[in-house]
Design a protein around this motif. Structure first.
Motif, short mmCIF file in Angstrom:
data_model
loop_
_atom_site.label_atom_id
_atom_site.label_comp_id
_atom_site.label_asym_id
_atom_site.label_seq_id
_atom_site.Cartn_x
_atom_site.Cartn_y
_atom_site.Cartn_z
N GLN A 1 50.24 -6.65 9.32
CA GLN A 1 49.77 -7.00 10.67
C GLN A 1 49.92 -5.83 11.63
O GLN A 1 49.02 -5.55 12.42
CB GLN A 1 50.53 -8.23 11.19
CG GLN A 1 49.94 -8.78 12.46
CD GLN A 1 48.54 -9.30 12.26
OE1 GLN A 1 48.31 -10.12 11.38
NE2 GLN A 1 47.60 -8.84 13.05
N TRP A 2 51.04 -5.14 11.57
CA TRP A 2 51.27 -4.00 12.47
C TRP A 2 50.22 -2.93 12.25
O TRP A 2 49.67 -2.37 13.21
CB TRP A 2 52.67 -3.43 12.24
CG TRP A 2 53.05 -2.39 13.24
CD1 TRP A 2 53.70 -2.59 14.42
CD2 TRP A 2 52.77 -0.98 13.17
NE1 TRP A 2 53.86 -1.38 15.08
CE2 TRP A 2 53.29 -0.38 14.33
CE3 TRP A 2 52.14 -0.17 12.24
CZ2 TRP A 2 53.19 0.98 14.59
CZ3 TRP A 2 52.04 1.19 12.49
CH2 TRP A 2 52.56 1.74 13.66
N LEU A 3 49.93 -2.63 11.00
CA LEU A 3 48.92 -1.61 10.69
C LEU A 3 47.53 -2.05 11.15
O LEU A 3 46.78 -1.25 11.72
CB LEU A 3 48.92 -1.30 9.20
CG LEU A 3 50.14 -0.55 8.68
CD1 LEU A 3 50.19 -0.58 7.16
CD2 LEU A 3 50.14 0.89 9.19
N GLN A 4 47.19 -3.30 10.93
CA GLN A 4 45.89 -3.80 11.38
C GLN A 4 45.79 -3.74 12.90
O GLN A 4 44.75 -3.35 13.44
CB GLN A 4 45.67 -5.23 10.88
CG GLN A 4 45.43 -5.31 9.40
CD GLN A 4 45.41 -6.73 8.87
OE1 GLN A 4 46.00 -7.65 9.44
NE2 GLN A 4 44.76 -6.91 7.73
N ASP A 5 46.86 -4.09 13.57
CA ASP A 5 46.86 -4.06 15.03
C ASP A 5 46.84 -2.65 15.59
O ASP A 5 46.37 -2.43 16.71
CB ASP A 5 48.08 -4.80 15.58
CG ASP A 5 48.03 -6.30 15.35
OD1 ASP A 5 46.95 -6.82 14.98
OD2 ASP A 5 49.09 -6.95 15.50
N SER A 6 47.36 -1.68 14.82
CA SER A 6 47.40 -0.30 15.31
C SER A 6 46.01 0.29 15.46
O SER A 6 45.79 1.16 16.30
CB SER A 6 48.24 0.59 14.38
OG SER A 6 47.50 0.91 13.20
N ASN A 7 45.08 -0.17 14.64
CA ASN A 7 43.70 0.28 14.72
C ASN A 7 43.57 1.79 14.62
O ASN A 7 42.70 2.40 15.25
CB ASN A 7 43.06 -0.25 16.01
CG ASN A 7 41.58 -0.45 15.85
OD1 ASN A 7 41.08 -0.60 14.74
ND2 ASN A 7 40.86 -0.46 16.95
N ASN A 8 44.46 2.42 13.85
CA ASN A 8 44.42 3.87 13.63
C ASN A 8 43.90 4.17 12.24
O ASN A 8 44.17 3.42 11.30
CB ASN A 8 45.82 4.48 13.77
CG ASN A 8 46.32 4.40 15.19
OD1 ASN A 8 45.61 4.70 16.13
ND2 ASN A 8 47.56 3.97 15.35
N ALA A 9 43.19 5.27 12.09
CA ALA A 9 42.69 5.68 10.77
C ALA A 9 43.84 6.11 9.87
O ALA A 9 43.78 5.94 8.66
CB ALA A 9 41.68 6.80 10.92
N SER A 10 44.89 6.68 10.45
CA SER A 10 46.06 7.08 9.68
C SER A 10 47.31 6.88 10.54
O SER A 10 47.24 6.88 11.77
CB SER A 10 45.97 8.53 9.22
OG SER A 10 45.98 9.42 10.30
N VAL A 11 48.42 6.71 9.85
CA VAL A 11 49.70 6.46 10.52
C VAL A 11 50.76 7.28 9.81
O VAL A 11 50.80 7.32 8.58
CB VAL A 11 50.08 4.96 10.46
CG1 VAL A 11 51.45 4.72 11.05
CG2 VAL A 11 49.04 4.10 11.13
#
Length: 75
Positions: free
Chosen positions: A12-22
């Motif tokens: 969920q956190w990654l989906q919410d971040s809406n970033n191509a890379s983290v």
């Protein structure tokens, strides 16, 4: 508990971040989920298997892969 459900917060956190890379440190990741003990010492814990194990499902279910990990520096 369903496989991967304890890592759903990471998905969920990654989906919410809406970033191509983290890129994050282990400490930052531990604020979202609890990293399993084996992930601190076993590089294979960060692999991107085709059939995700529970830990990798946290990022793979969000459409991410681990491109690099540094166990010594913990990122």
């Amino acid at each position: 508990m369903a496989v991967g459900s304890k890592y759903a917060a990471l998905t969920q956190w990654l989906q919410d971040s809406n970033n191509a890379s983290v890129r994050m440190t282990f400490d930052e990741l531990n604020k979202i989920i609890t990293i399993p003990n084996h992930a601190y010492t076993l590089r294979a814990s960060w692999a991107n298997p085709i059939s995700p194990a529970s830990f990798s499902s946290g990022w793979q279910n969000a459409g991410y892969i681990v491109a690099a990990v540094n166990l010594q520096e913990q990122w």
